[in-house]
Design a protein around this motif. Sequence first.
Motif, PDB file in Angstrom:
ATOM      1  N   LEU A  71       0.588  -0.976  -0.223  1.00 11.63           N
ATOM      2  CA  LEU A  71      -0.087   0.313   0.180  1.00 11.63           C
ATOM      3  C   LEU A  71       0.710   0.886   0.070  1.00 11.63           C
ATOM      4  O   LEU A  71       2.092   1.399  -0.053  1.00 11.63           O
ATOM      5  N   ARG A  73       0.614   6.051   0.268  1.00 14.24           N
ATOM      6  CA  ARG A  73      -0.746   6.914   0.109  1.00 14.24           C
ATOM      7  C   ARG A  73      -0.019   8.022  -0.407  1.00 14.24           C
ATOM      8  O   ARG A  73       1.080   8.750  -0.790  1.00 14.24           O
ATOM      9  N   ARG A  92      -3.356   8.411  -3.610  1.00 17.15           N
ATOM     10  CA  ARG A  92      -4.608   9.172  -3.273  1.00 17.15           C
ATOM     11  C   ARG A  92      -4.372   9.676  -1.895  1.00 17.15           C
ATOM     12  O   ARG A  92      -3.064   8.404  -1.197  1.00 17.15           O
ATOM     13  N   THR A  94      -6.393   8.262   1.077  1.00 18.18           N
ATOM     14  CA  THR A  94      -6.159   7.031   1.651  1.00 18.18           C
ATOM     15  C   THR A  94      -5.251   6.446   1.204  1.00 18.18           C
ATOM     16  O   THR A  94      -4.881   6.165  -0.235  1.00 18.18           O
ATOM     17  N   SER A  96      -4.378   3.038  -0.355  1.00 17.33           N
ATOM     18  CA  SER A  96      -4.545   1.972  -2.261  1.00 17.33           C
ATOM     19  C   SER A  96      -3.374   1.001  -2.034  1.00 17.33           C
ATOM     20  O   SER A  96      -2.484   2.108  -2.161  1.00 17.33           O
ATOM     21  N   GLY A 114      -4.333   0.481  -7.541  1.00 14.61           N
ATOM     22  CA  GLY A 114      -5.255   2.317  -7.927  1.00 14.61           C
ATOM     23  C   GLY A 114      -6.420   1.399  -6.333  1.00 14.61           C
ATOM     24  O   GLY A 114      -7.350   2.536  -5.857  1.00 14.61           O
ATOM     25  N   ASP A 115      -7.024   0.454  -6.155  1.00  8.99           N
ATOM     26  CA  ASP A 115      -8.010   0.172  -5.348  1.00  8.99           C
ATOM     27  C   ASP A 115      -7.157   0.267  -3.673  1.00  8.99           C
ATOM     28  O   ASP A 115      -6.829  -0.054  -3.495  1.00  8.99           O
ATOM     29  N   GLU A 116      -8.617   0.906  -3.289  1.00 12.57           N
ATOM     30  CA  GLU A 116      -8.601   1.769  -1.683  1.00 12.57           C
ATOM     31  C   GLU A 116      -8.880   0.660  -0.507  1.00 12.57           C
ATOM     32  O   GLU A 116      -9.503  -0.587  -1.265  1.00 12.57           O
ATOM     33  N   VAL A 117      -8.264   0.375   0.040  1.00 18.49           N
ATOM     34  CA  VAL A 117      -8.086  -0.860   0.709  1.00 18.49           C
ATOM     35  C   VAL A 117      -7.425  -1.262   2.081  1.00 18.49           C
ATOM     36  O   VAL A 117      -6.295   0.184   2.314  1.00 18.49           O
ATOM     37  N   ASP A 118      -8.209  -1.373   3.506  1.00 18.81           N
ATOM     38  CA  ASP A 118      -7.150  -0.855   4.460  1.00 18.81           C
ATOM     39  C   ASP A 118      -6.817  -2.519   5.457  1.00 18.81           C
ATOM     40  O   ASP A 118      -6.931  -3.468   4.066  1.00 18.81           O
TER      41      ASP A 118
END
Length: 264
Positions: A71, A73, A92, A94, A96, A114-118
């Motif tokens: 990931l 940011r 971004r 958040t 990603s 590019g996928d948003e993930v936590d």
Amino acid sequence: MTPSSQVRQFVFACTCLALFACESMRTPPTDTEILDSYKAYNQRVDRVLAPLLKANTDLCPKTKPDSGARLHRLADYPKRLRPTAKTLFMARDTPSVFYTLPDSPAAKAGLKPGDEVDEAHLNTIGKENIICAYGFKIRFEQDANAYADGANIIVTSGLLRAIDDETLSLVLAHELAHNVRAHAGKPLKDEFEREADRYALYFLARAGLDYQNVAHLHAATHQPHQGRAQLSPSRKNRQAYFKTIIKEIDALITKGRPLNPTKP
């Protein structure tokens, strides 16, 4: 992942290379070239290191689940590079996905850059993929070098430009051994280098990687911790030691016995 310091080092290194005409660079690199190189170096080391971390968990004092997704940011990057990182990497504010390792749980789950993930979701995805809990860092330096700090393996961009993946696997296995055997921070001893070489070949064999030809190549062309070591085995002695360990591993495989570097 916190790429900011690494990117800054790369910007500085590239600027110096341009000013002093190193590496035949006629013009300073563009921001896109800087970030493309940064990502490529990370992906390469990550990919080559992955099977070593996966296959040797029983020898590592600490382990962790790994989804195979990395990931980032936008704030991880220097301000100058953020517009390019946003366009090039879809970074971004958040967290990603920066990239995923091939055939990793994250890749199989369909995660893409590019996928948003936590982190919680990634922990769920990677809960059954346990690896040795060591990371890596890339230093953007012209000198070819690699070393261990107890938690990470540090590899220079100069080394990555100088060797192929087969040799890189031995370099990473050697430094992983230093971390596993807790050599970092202690006065450098020849016995540490021999132990790291021994474990490195076992690490490679246990991961199903080439532990034979690569050893001779590395012994003939590189010294461990180039530019940093105060003591390291001679090339001749190191190559002879490699041959001894290779025969030992070959014999264990022939007999169908476990590959355990702690039991000669």
